[in-house]
Every structure is written in structure tokens, then in C-alpha cells.
Design a protein around this motif. Sequence first.
Motif, PDB file in Angstrom:
ATOM      1  N   PRO A   1       0.831  -1.210   0.000  1.00 33.15           N
ATOM      2  CA  PRO A   1       0.000   0.000   0.000  1.00 33.15           C
ATOM      3  C   PRO A   1       0.864   1.259   0.000  1.00 33.15           C
ATOM      4  N   TYR A   2       0.330   2.330  -0.553  1.00 32.03           N
ATOM      5  CA  TYR A   2       1.038   3.610  -0.528  1.00 32.03           C
ATOM      6  C   TYR A   2       0.943   4.190   0.874  1.00 32.03           C
ATOM      7  N   ALA A   3       2.071   4.632   1.409  1.00 30.26           N
ATOM      8  CA  ALA A   3       2.090   5.246   2.735  1.00 30.26           C
ATOM      9  C   ALA A   3       3.027   6.437   2.721  1.00 30.26           C
ATOM     10  N   LEU A   4       2.596   7.540   3.354  1.00 26.24           N
ATOM     11  CA  LEU A   4       3.405   8.751   3.434  1.00 26.24           C
ATOM     12  C   LEU A   4       3.742   8.988   4.899  1.00 26.24           C
ATOM     13  N   ASP A   5       5.037   8.988   5.199  1.00 20.23           N
ATOM     14  CA  ASP A   5       5.480   9.210   6.573  1.00 20.23           C
ATOM     15  C   ASP A   5       5.074  10.609   7.028  1.00 20.23           C
ATOM     16  N   PRO A   6       4.313  10.745   8.129  1.00 19.24           N
ATOM     17  CA  PRO A   6       3.824  12.058   8.539  1.00 19.24           C
ATOM     18  C   PRO A   6       4.925  12.999   9.031  1.00 19.24           C
ATOM     19  N   ALA A   7       6.019  12.445   9.530  1.00 19.87           N
ATOM     20  CA  ALA A   7       7.086  13.293  10.069  1.00 19.87           C
ATOM     21  C   ALA A   7       7.971  13.884   8.972  1.00 19.87           C
ATOM     22  N   SER A   8       8.298  13.072   7.952  1.00 18.08           N
ATOM     23  CA  SER A   8       9.224  13.530   6.912  1.00 18.08           C
ATOM     24  C   SER A   8       8.552  13.841   5.585  1.00 18.08           C
ATOM     25  N   GLY A   9       7.287  13.446   5.413  1.00 17.31           N
ATOM     26  CA  GLY A   9       6.616  13.627   4.134  1.00 17.31           C
ATOM     27  C   GLY A   9       7.240  12.771   3.050  1.00 17.31           C
ATOM     28  N   THR A  10       7.597  11.539   3.391  1.00 15.94           N
ATOM     29  CA  THR A  10       8.291  10.660   2.459  1.00 15.94           C
ATOM     30  C   THR A  10       7.514   9.357   2.261  1.00 15.94           C
ATOM     31  N   PRO A  11       7.250   8.956   1.002  1.00 13.84           N
ATOM     32  CA  PRO A  11       6.601   7.662   0.752  1.00 13.84           C
ATOM     33  C   PRO A  11       7.532   6.514   1.132  1.00 13.84           C
ATOM     34  N   HIS A  12       6.952   5.427   1.567  1.00 11.74           N
ATOM     35  CA  HIS A  12       7.764   4.263   1.941  1.00 11.74           C
ATOM     36  C   HIS A  12       6.898   3.012   1.929  1.00 11.74           C
ATOM     37  N   PHE A  13       7.552   1.863   1.821  1.00 14.90           N
ATOM     38  CA  PHE A  13       6.855   0.585   1.919  1.00 14.90           C
ATOM     39  C   PHE A  13       7.866  -0.512   2.240  1.00 14.90           C
ATOM     40  N   THR A  14       7.359  -1.637   2.677  1.00 19.87           N
ATOM     41  CA  THR A  14       8.196  -2.803   2.954  1.00 19.87           C
ATOM     42  C   THR A  14       7.705  -3.975   2.114  1.00 19.87           C
ATOM     43  N   TYR A  15       8.598  -4.906   1.851  1.00 19.87           N
ATOM     44  CA  TYR A  15       8.242  -6.109   1.106  1.00 19.87           C
ATOM     45  C   TYR A  15       9.246  -7.206   1.437  1.00 19.87           C
ATOM     46  N   ASP A  16       8.907  -8.416   1.059  1.00 21.60           N
ATOM     47  CA  ASP A  16       9.784  -9.559   1.300  1.00 21.60           C
ATOM     48  C   ASP A  16      10.428 -10.010  -0.003  1.00 21.60           C
ATOM     49  N   GLU A  17      11.719 -10.226   0.050  1.00 19.51           N
ATOM     50  CA  GLU A  17      12.469 -10.788  -1.066  1.00 19.51           C
ATOM     51  C   GLU A  17      13.000 -12.136  -0.597  1.00 19.51           C
TER      52      GLU A  17
END
Length: 224
Positions: A159-175
Amino acid sequence: MPLPRTSRRALRPVSALVSLLLAALPATTALSPPPDAPAAGPVPRTASAWLPYWDRENAYRDALRHAGQLHTVSPFWYRTAAADRIEGHPGAGDARIVAGLHRAGIDVVPTVMDMDTMKPGELAAILTTGWDWRADGTRPARHVTWKEAEALRRKVGAPYALDPASGTPHFTYDEGPVSRTVWYEDARGIGVQLAPLRKYGVRNTSLWALGFEDPGLWKVLARG
């Protein structure tokens, strides 16, 4: 945007970009809040950028598409040769590209790395890229452009997520068995990051680098 320790050295050349592009900016007066209503007219040229030598054709086309907003481009690149030494790379400085930028009304700055030329309050330097690294921080991070990060996010269904503190998109996934984290920049996030600077009159923006950015970023910059 938080960066892994192994990636910080790779970003040292960005400081040289800030220095060499500051010299191309007009002198500024005391900072003041922007007017309530912007004046009508064409979008001012408030952006400058670096043209990466390894993807110079794509970056050159990107510069021409947004020539109306770019006042300066550096067709040179740098690499960290040692902790105290940065070497220039002229790979993108061919005459055809330089001449094309000039025809489009874009200034081409020389190789300048004197940090004493920096002046506060004139320019906001922003990354248009991101990093993909192991969540445990045991390996060097992978550099990703906005396009690569978004393609990966959609591929893994994150899912798209925007960090509220830095205003930066981020996500995690498994490789496989490894958990990985990606932080990157897009138009929405940069708009959040630039808002406080615009409030205090910082209008000029430098991009690292052409061809890496979310295409929607240019509309954000056009709003001033």
C-alpha cells in the motif's frame, strides 16, 4: 528521508551541486511570506538540475520538456574518490547537449565545487530518488528512481504510505526470506516538504537528478 549509513557517502557529491548552482541564482532580498495571490503570467524559471551522464539522453529530453521551468543545468557529474576528494566526470558534457540546452534558454554552469559560495535561504536541494535496503541494515542499499520504486511497490502489492514526520513515501516487502524497506520521493511528498520553505520565500529548487523524478513534480514546482 532516513538513509542507511552505507549510502551517506554516495550522496556527498550532491553538496557540490548545491554550490555550483547557487552561483547561477539571482541575489535575494530578505525573506518574507509569499503574497496571498500569485501574479498572473508564465511560470517562472525557478528550477535547476543535474544531468546524469549514465542516462544523459533521457535526462536531456526531460530537460527540454521542462525548459520553461529550468534556468540552469549542470551536464557534469562527480564521484567520491576519497573521504576528502571528489572527482569530476565530464561524460555528459558533450557539445550537442550543451548547445541544445542553450537553445532552449537554459544556462549551463561550469564545474564549481567551492562550498564557500553557498548562501543560505536561496535554494532548496531535493532528491528525486530513493533507497531500497535490507530491514536489518546488513547490506548496502540499492538506489532506485521514482519510477523503479513505484513499479516495485505495485508489483509486490504494497500500500502507498506517506510518513507524517518527513513527508516521504515508503513501503516494505519480502524478497525471499529477507525483509526490505524502500523510502523514495514523489510529487506528493516533495510538495509537503517544500511547503514550509515556500512559506518563508525560498522559491528556487534544485533536482538531483533529471530523469529520476515523478512527472507530477513539475506541477508542484509550478505552483511556487
